[in-house]
Design a protein around this motif. Structure first.
Motif, PDB file in Angstrom:
ATOM      1  N   ASN A  58       0.830  -1.199   0.000  1.00  0.00           N
ATOM      2  CA  ASN A  58       0.000   0.000   0.000  1.00  0.00           C
ATOM      3  C   ASN A  58       0.866   1.250   0.000  1.00  0.00           C
ATOM      4  N   SER A  59       0.424   2.282  -0.719  1.00  0.00           N
ATOM      5  CA  SER A  59       1.076   3.587  -0.677  1.00  0.00           C
ATOM      6  C   SER A  59      -0.014   4.646  -0.635  1.00  0.00           C
ATOM      7  N   ARG A  60       0.074   5.524   0.345  1.00  0.00           N
ATOM      8  CA  ARG A  60      -0.909   6.589   0.511  1.00  0.00           C
ATOM      9  C   ARG A  60      -0.238   7.953   0.455  1.00  0.00           C
ATOM     10  N   VAL A  61       0.727   8.129  -0.459  1.00  0.00           N
ATOM     11  CA  VAL A  61       1.507   9.357  -0.467  1.00  0.00           C
ATOM     12  C   VAL A  61       1.047  10.388  -1.487  1.00  0.00           C
ATOM     13  N   GLY A  62       0.302  10.023  -2.492  1.00  0.00           N
ATOM     14  CA  GLY A  62      -0.087  10.964  -3.537  1.00  0.00           C
ATOM     15  C   GLY A  62      -1.567  11.268  -3.525  1.00  0.00           C
ATOM     16  N   THR A  63      -2.015  11.885  -4.603  1.00  0.00           N
ATOM     17  CA  THR A  63      -3.434  12.174  -4.777  1.00  0.00           C
ATOM     18  C   THR A  63      -4.220  10.877  -4.912  1.00  0.00           C
ATOM     19  N   VAL A  64      -3.567   9.863  -5.488  1.00  0.00           N
ATOM     20  CA  VAL A  64      -4.195   8.552  -5.653  1.00  0.00           C
ATOM     21  C   VAL A  64      -3.486   7.550  -4.751  1.00  0.00           C
ATOM     22  N   ASP A  65      -4.261   6.862  -3.898  1.00  0.00           N
ATOM     23  CA  ASP A  65      -3.701   5.795  -3.069  1.00  0.00           C
ATOM     24  C   ASP A  65      -3.573   4.537  -3.918  1.00  0.00           C
ATOM     25  N   VAL A  66      -2.430   3.862  -3.812  1.00  0.00           N
ATOM     26  CA  VAL A  66      -2.221   2.573  -4.467  1.00  0.00           C
ATOM     27  C   VAL A  66      -2.364   1.524  -3.371  1.00  0.00           C
ATOM     28  N   LEU A  67      -3.382   0.668  -3.500  1.00  0.00           N
ATOM     29  CA  LEU A  67      -3.719  -0.270  -2.431  1.00  0.00           C
ATOM     30  C   LEU A  67      -3.644  -1.716  -2.907  1.00  0.00           C
ATOM     31  N   SER A  68      -3.128  -2.586  -2.062  1.00  0.00           N
ATOM     32  CA  SER A  68      -3.038  -4.025  -2.333  1.00  0.00           C
ATOM     33  C   SER A  68      -2.350  -4.324  -3.658  1.00  0.00           C
ATOM     34  N   ALA A  69      -1.290  -3.609  -3.953  1.00  0.00           N
ATOM     35  CA  ALA A  69      -0.570  -3.783  -5.219  1.00  0.00           C
ATOM     36  C   ALA A  69       0.275  -5.052  -5.192  1.00  0.00           C
ATOM     37  N   VAL A  70       0.151  -5.850  -6.245  1.00  0.00           N
ATOM     38  CA  VAL A  70       0.944  -7.063  -6.420  1.00  0.00           C
ATOM     39  C   VAL A  70       1.247  -7.241  -7.900  1.00  0.00           C
ATOM     40  N   VAL A  71       2.217  -8.089  -8.176  1.00  0.00           N
ATOM     41  CA  VAL A  71       2.429  -8.602  -9.524  1.00  0.00           C
ATOM     42  C   VAL A  71       2.095 -10.086  -9.440  1.00  0.00           C
ATOM     43  N   VAL A  72       1.089 -10.512 -10.206  1.00  0.00           N
ATOM     44  CA  VAL A  72       0.673 -11.913 -10.231  1.00  0.00           C
ATOM     45  C   VAL A  72       1.467 -12.583 -11.343  1.00  0.00           C
ATOM     46  N   SER A  73       2.219 -13.631 -10.991  1.00  0.00           N
ATOM     47  CA  SER A  73       3.124 -14.235 -11.957  1.00  0.00           C
ATOM     48  C   SER A  73       2.960 -15.749 -12.034  1.00  0.00           C
ATOM     49  N   ALA A  74       2.716 -16.236 -13.248  1.00  0.00           N
ATOM     50  CA  ALA A  74       2.615 -17.681 -13.484  1.00  0.00           C
ATOM     51  C   ALA A  74       3.967 -18.269 -13.865  1.00  0.00           C
ATOM     52  N   GLU A  75       4.865 -17.435 -14.402  1.00  0.00           N
ATOM     53  CA  GLU A  75       6.189 -17.915 -14.777  1.00  0.00           C
ATOM     54  C   GLU A  75       7.228 -16.817 -14.584  1.00  0.00           C
ATOM     55  N   GLU A  76       8.443 -17.221 -14.389  1.00  0.00           N
ATOM     56  CA  GLU A  76       9.537 -16.288 -14.138  1.00  0.00           C
ATOM     57  C   GLU A  76       9.674 -15.290 -15.284  1.00  0.00           C
ATOM     58  N   GLY A  77       9.828 -14.011 -14.937  1.00  0.00           N
ATOM     59  CA  GLY A  77      10.097 -12.980 -15.929  1.00  0.00           C
ATOM     60  C   GLY A  77       8.876 -12.267 -16.480  1.00  0.00           C
TER      61      GLY A  77
END
Length: 172
Positions: A39-58
Motif C-alpha cells: 500500500n502507498s498513501r503518499v499521492g493524490t491517488v492511493d495505491v492499495l493491495s498492489a501485487v504482480v501476479v506471476s505464473a512464470e519467471e520474468g
C-alpha cells in the motif's frame, strides 16, 4: 502513618499503570491493512493491495486498487515501470480513469497490465506508478503466484503474447 504509605503506594501503582499504557505512535494509531499486497498513501491517488501476479519467471500482471483522494477532479493511471534501476517494463495499455473520489480495482474487470523483467514469484520488485497529474508513486510490490487464493488465474502475461505461429494462423 500506615495509611499514608498505603495511599502513596496506591497512587504510584495507579500512575505506573496509566503511564505505561499511554504514549505516542502506537500501532493502533497508524493505517494498517492486513493483506498480501503493498500500500502507498503518499499521492493524490492511493495505491492499495498492489501485487504482480506471476505464473512464470520474468512475466506477470500488475494488479492493484487505485483510490482517488481528490473529490473534484478525475485522475488517470498512465503507466507503470521498474523503479530504482529495476529493469521492468510494461506492455502498452490504455490509461485508466479514476472518478473523483472513486476507486478502481485493476483486477475486476481485468485491466491486464502485463509486466516483463527480472523477477519471480516470492520477490519484491520496486515499481514506479505514474498518474496523469504528474504524480509518481514509488512502491515495493510483492510478486505472488498465479495459482493460489484470490490471485489464481489473474496473470494475463501468457494470454497477451503472440508468436509467429499465431500470426500465421490468424492470416489464414
Amino acid at each position: 502513618m500506615q495509611l499514608r504509605h498505603l495511599a502513596t503506594g496506591a497512587a504510584v501503582i495507579a500512575l505506573t499503570a496509566s503511564l505505561s499504557s499511554c504514549g505516542f505512535d502506537y500501532a493502533t494509531e497508524r493505517d494498517y491493512t492486513p493483506g498480501s499486497g503493498a500500500n502507498s498513501r503518499v499521492g493524490t491517488v492511493d495505491v492499495l493491495s498492489a501485487v504482480v501476479v506471476s505464473a512464470e519467471e520474468g512475466s506477470g500482471t500488475f494488479v492493484a486498487s487505485l483510490s482517488n483522494n481528490d473529490a473534484d477532479t478525475e485522475q488517470t493511471f498512465t503507466g507503470v515501470s521498474g523503479g530504482q534501476d529495476a529493469t521492468i517494463t510494461a506492455a502498452t495499455f490504455d490509461p485508466v480513469a479514476i472518478a473523483p473520489g472513486g476507486l478502481v480495482n485493476l483486477a475486476e474487470p481485468a485491466a491486464n497490465i502485463v509486466l516483463e523483467g527480472d523477477f519471480t514469484s516470492g520477490d519484491f520488485v520496486p515499481l514506479a506508478i505514474d498518474f496523469g497529474n504528474g504524480d509518481r508513486v514509488m512502491i515495493e510490490v510483492p510478486v505472488v503466484p498465479d495459482d493460489v487464493g484470490y490471485w489464481a488465474g489473474m496473470d494475463a502475461s501468457g494470454s497477451t503474447t503472440t508468436t509467429d505461429a499465431d500470426t500465421e494462423a490468424d492470416a489464414s
